[in-house]
Design a protein around this motif. Structure first.
Motif, PDB file in Angstrom:
ATOM      1  N   ALA A  37       6.115   8.147 -11.601  1.00 22.52           N
ATOM      2  CA  ALA A  37       7.264   9.172 -10.907  1.00 22.52           C
ATOM      3  C   ALA A  37       7.114   9.918 -10.425  1.00 22.52           C
ATOM      4  O   ALA A  37       7.299  10.594  -9.404  1.00 22.52           O
ATOM      5  N   GLN A  41       5.663  12.235  -7.064  1.00 25.05           N
ATOM      6  CA  GLN A  41       6.825  13.178  -6.391  1.00 25.05           C
ATOM      7  C   GLN A  41       6.183  14.890  -7.105  1.00 25.05           C
ATOM      8  O   GLN A  41       6.563  15.193  -5.981  1.00 25.05           O
ATOM      9  N   THR A  65      14.839  16.253 -14.536  1.00 26.33           N
ATOM     10  CA  THR A  65      15.364  15.457 -12.904  1.00 26.33           C
ATOM     11  C   THR A  65      14.431  16.146 -11.909  1.00 26.33           C
ATOM     12  O   THR A  65      14.409  16.847 -11.423  1.00 26.33           O
ATOM     13  N   LEU A  66      13.802  15.232 -11.821  1.00 23.56           N
ATOM     14  CA  LEU A  66      13.424  14.783 -10.538  1.00 23.56           C
ATOM     15  C   LEU A  66      13.485  14.933  -9.235  1.00 23.56           C
ATOM     16  O   LEU A  66      14.728  14.523  -9.015  1.00 23.56           O
ATOM     17  N   PRO A  67      13.458  15.668  -8.113  1.00 22.70           N
ATOM     18  CA  PRO A  67      14.266  15.594  -6.445  1.00 22.70           C
ATOM     19  C   PRO A  67      15.085  14.492  -6.417  1.00 22.70           C
ATOM     20  O   PRO A  67      16.321  14.352  -5.923  1.00 22.70           O
ATOM     21  N   ASP A  68      14.356  13.199  -7.020  1.00 24.18           N
ATOM     22  CA  ASP A  68      14.990  12.083  -6.118  1.00 24.18           C
ATOM     23  C   ASP A  68      16.174  11.494  -7.398  1.00 24.18           C
ATOM     24  O   ASP A  68      16.462  10.402  -7.225  1.00 24.18           O
ATOM     25  N   GLY A  69      16.164  12.174  -8.374  1.00 30.04           N
ATOM     26  CA  GLY A  69      17.218  12.063  -9.445  1.00 30.04           C
ATOM     27  C   GLY A  69      16.343  11.177 -10.449  1.00 30.04           C
ATOM     28  O   GLY A  69      17.295  10.249 -11.795  1.00 30.04           O
ATOM     29  N   THR A  70      15.236  11.045 -11.160  1.00 32.15           N
ATOM     30  CA  THR A  70      14.107   9.898 -12.057  1.00 32.15           C
ATOM     31  C   THR A  70      14.689  10.506 -12.531  1.00 32.15           C
ATOM     32  O   THR A  70      14.173  11.999 -12.584  1.00 32.15           O
ATOM     33  N   GLU A  71      15.018  10.319 -14.300  1.00 34.34           N
ATOM     34  CA  GLU A  71      14.968  11.443 -15.433  1.00 34.34           C
ATOM     35  C   GLU A  71      13.632  11.272 -16.385  1.00 34.34           C
ATOM     36  O   GLU A  71      13.031   9.940 -16.772  1.00 34.34           O
TER      37      GLU A  71
END
Length: 378
Positions: A37, A41, A65-71
């Motif tokens: 992930a 990104q 937390t990544l921009p796509d919501g991945t923790e």
């Protein structure tokens, strides 16, 4: 004559044929989804052969937390600047030395750095008093050597040599445990970025991306101290003990939860009170004073590190799961604490008894814990 090698991909560890799970997967396997992930990104500049940018490597270790919501779960809980300095060091031509007392996550951080930077944490030299020079340079397949004489096919590359050829990160654990003359074989590797093979009249030149992460603990000073020449080749980053009890409780609970899942043990939140007690006892004995600063206590001979607290709680959860009701209670951790504190049966037992009677006995809400510790201490 320089010798080069094509970069190789380490295949992911295959699952056993019978469907059983690996007890302790490598970092790049256990957190493959998070690494993927981040890579997807990560649009920042990456040093040559790095899987992620320095920013993404730091995010992998510290969490976010990544921009796509991945923790991204934190792998290291501590000062952000320490991680940033460590990652930046690896992006230069200087090697990294992680230094600290036992149990400050040096090996853990080393593994995750190598996994995030190179995608492979297995290029490892384990330092001991018996580590030979071949473990850092190269060895020989003696059957081929006797049959054919010195040749490239007969040479057995060390993890460091493989990392040089592939532009990857090598790890050297417990560097100060290695004899001084063997340690110094790293000097040419780290300064000249080359590894001579005089038997063949060749050398291996490091590919861009190569670097070394070494670990050493403060308690080993005087065992095999690094020469000034070798120490200059490293940028030293000291990993401290957790600054606060809350931070240490978080570290212990996270790691216990990870280990517990692999062992099918009860969830750690069921025993947070006991985790806090274990951390409190360890910190007070380690610091020589109670948390409120009112009572001085003697410190035992052991380190009482965060890693030992994790072991005590994990063992307690196993007791609760197999011989209790699955909930972590004082009786489940008492024996583990005793074993961690009393290393020297004569001196440490006195320290422990005094702490029990002067501190634990008088603490509100700790009566069950006091009785459990007294029972195993008799």
């Amino acid at each position: 004559m320089p010798v080069s090698a094509e970069p190789t991909e380490r295949p992911s560890t295959p699952a056993p044929a019978d469907g059983t799970q690996t007890l302790r997967p490598h970092a790049e396997d256990a957190f493959a989804a998070e690494l993927a992930a981040l890579a997807a990104q990560d649009d920042r500049p990456r040093p040559p052969r790095w899987r992620l940018s320095p920013w993404a490597v730091a995010t992998y270790l510290l969490g976010g937390t990544l921009p796509d919501g991945t923790e991204i779960t934190p792998k290291y809980i501590g000062p952000r600047r320490i991680v940033e300095v460590a990652v930046t060091t690896l992006a230069t031509d200087r090697a990294l030395l992680l230094l600290g007392v036992p149990g400050t996550a040096k090996t853990w951080v080393s593994e995750h750095l190598a996994a995030a930077v190179s995608g492979d944490s297995t290029l490892l030299v384990q330092g001991t008093a018996g580590t030979p020079e071949e473990a850092i340079r190269y060895g020989w397949n003696y059957a081929q050597l006797l049959a054919q004489g010195p040749s490239r096919d007969a040479l057995v590359p060390s993890p460091v040599m493989r990392a040089m050829a592939d532009g990857m990160t090598a790890r050297v654990e417990e560097l100060t445990r290695i004899p001084a003359d063997v340690q110094d074989t790293l000097i040419t590797i780290l300064s000249e970025k080359t590894l001579p093979i005089p038997e063949l009249g060749q050398e291996v030149q490091a590919v861009r991306g190569f670097n070394v992460i070494a670990t050493a603990n403060d308690r080993d000073r005087g065992v095999n101290d690094l020469s000034s020449a070798l120490r200059r080749r490293f940028n030293t980053v000291v990993l401290p003990l957790p600054e606060t009890a809350e931070a240490e409780v978080e570290i212990v609970s996270r790691r216990v939860d990870q280990v517990g899942r692999s062992l099918d043990l009860p969830a750690a939140p069921e025993g947070m009170d006991e985790i806090r007690r274990v951390v409190t006892v360890f910190r007070e004995l380690r610091d020589g004073v109670t948390a409120d600063g009112r009572t001085k206590v003697k410190s035992p001979s052991g380190t009482l590190s965060t890693a030992e607290a994790i072991s005590v709680v994990t063992h307690g959860l196993a007791l609760a799961a197999h011989f209790g009701d699955g909930v972590l209670r004082p009786g489940d951790v008492a024996a583990g604490i005793l074993g961690a504190v009393v290393r020297d049966p004569a001196a440490d037992r006195v320290v422990w008894q005094e702490y029990l009677e002067a501190v634990v006995r008088e603490r509100d809400g700790w009566k069950d814990f006091y009785r459990a510790c007294r029972e195993v201490s008799v």
